[in-house]
Design an enzyme around this catalytic site. Structure first.
Site, PDB file in Angstrom:
ATOM      1  N   PRO A   2     -61.642  53.474  30.658  1.00 48.26           N
ATOM      2  CA  PRO A   2     -61.495  54.658  30.103  1.00 48.26           C
ATOM      3  C   PRO A   2     -61.422  54.846  28.729  1.00 48.26           C
ATOM      4  O   PRO A   2     -60.432  54.460  28.207  1.00 48.26           O
ATOM      5  CB  PRO A   2     -60.392  55.276  30.842  1.00 48.26           C
ATOM      6  CG  PRO A   2     -59.676  54.269  31.596  1.00 48.26           C
ATOM      7  CD  PRO A   2     -60.209  52.909  31.214  1.00 48.26           C
ATOM      8  N   GLU A   3     -62.317  55.521  28.050  1.00 42.86           N
ATOM      9  CA  GLU A   3     -62.100  56.027  26.740  1.00 42.86           C
ATOM     10  C   GLU A   3     -61.545  57.409  26.569  1.00 42.86           C
ATOM     11  O   GLU A   3     -61.402  58.029  27.568  1.00 42.86           O
ATOM     12  CB  GLU A   3     -63.360  55.783  25.716  1.00 42.86           C
ATOM     13  CG  GLU A   3     -63.993  54.055  25.823  1.00 42.86           C
ATOM     14  CD  GLU A   3     -65.259  53.909  25.316  1.00 42.86           C
ATOM     15  OE1 GLU A   3     -65.328  54.524  24.033  1.00 42.86           O
ATOM     16  OE2 GLU A   3     -65.716  52.964  25.682  1.00 42.86           O
TER      17      GLU A   3
END
Length: 279
Positions: A2-3
């Site tokens: 996850p960014e």
DNA sequence: CTGGGCTCCTGTCAGC
DNA sequence: TGCTGACAGGAGCCCA
């Protein structure tokens, strides 16, 4: 995994549903990156407030009868959150990678994280205690109106590292991880190996727009699902369909047809077009 | 202070 | 089919 876009998409997908929920029970699986701290008593009977995001962290404020604080969450590389309304632990027994469960009167919040690089940390406030320490070095939010070419250019000055690594470091601007750093550099036509300080002011302007633009576009697309990212309701993202360079080694550049190259920077893969990103 | 490299952990996939 | 090595969305820490 996850960014910033995936974390933001996750936040939006359960913030309304969990706001106001009362904590009933806490269950922990295997240890995560950092210990939870003294959450158990503070959480008892606490009420969850408005979920916030800072960088790739989520903050779940909890107003407890006695104490007040919150949970700072990070999804690491492989983490995802699921919020299942009405569900409870008896009806949804944890799987081998479910390492944090928060049972509330509105449903079950569950962190699944096979690699366990993620974390859930109790803090007395967002700007005090463990949370403040973890967030201390973070750069500006990309959607902050003050984030622009000037800010980026100033942050890059005096740095000899490659521009890609300066973006990843997150101390100038937060949120761009490996995928979106590659994509933003492509959009701005900048060579990922360029020394950070060598980026001219006009090009910094373009890069700032590219970073903000690509992150916004990815949020719009529900994030990137390469393997297993899902929002808190189990919905996958679709930004991977729009990626211009990430994961496209050897395939023709959409703009010029030159094969996309993969190099390694800081032990991470960087994808770029050697023609469109010459300098 | 900066920059480079290593590390945490598990799963998956390509190649032999 | 089974084994081995490379690689995966992050980021703190240690050392030169």
């Amino acid at each position: 995994m996850p960014e910033l876009p995936e974390v933001e998409v996750t936040r939006r997908s359960f913030a309304d549903a969990i706001a106001g929920a009362e904590v009933a029970q806490l269950r922990l699986g295997k240890p995560l990156r950092w210990p939870l701290g003294q959450a158990a008593e503070a959480l008892q009977g606490g009420r969850i407030g408005a979920v916030l995001r800072r960088g790739k962290y989520l903050w779940l404020p909890v107003s407890a009868p006695v104490e007040r604080g919150g949970l700072l969450l990070h999804l690491g590389m492989s983490g995802s959150l699921a919020f299942t309304p009405q569900a409870d632990l008896r009806g949804s027994p944890p799987g081998p990678h479910d390492h944090f469960d928060l049972q509330t009167d509105r449903g079950l919040l569950r962190l699944t994280d096979p690699r366990r690089f993620g974390a859930v940390v109790w803090s007395e406030a967002l700007d005090a205690g463990p949370a403040a320490k973890l967030l201390a070095g973070l750069g500006m939010e990309p959607f902050d109106a003050r984030f622009n070419g000037e800010h980026l250019h100033a942050g890059l000055s005096g740095r000899r590292v490659a521009i890609k690594l300066a973006l990843l470091a997150g101390d100038i601007v937060v949120g761009a991880g490996n995928i979106y750093a590659c994509e933003a550099l492509f959009i701005a036509g900048i060579n990922p190996r360029l020394a950070a300080a060598k980026l001219s002011r006009p090009r910094a302007e373009r890069l700032a727009l590219a970073v903000r633009g690509v992150l916004a576009q990815a949020v719009e697309a529900g994030g990137t699902t390469l393997r297993d990212f899902k929002d808190a309701h189990g919905v996958a993202g679709s930004f991977q369909m729009q990626a211009r360079v990430y994961g496209r080694e050897g395939l023709p550049c959409f703009d010029c047809g030159t094969p996309i190259r993969r190099i390694v920077q800081g032990q991470r893969s960087t994808f770029f077009c050697p023609q469109c990103q010459k300098r």
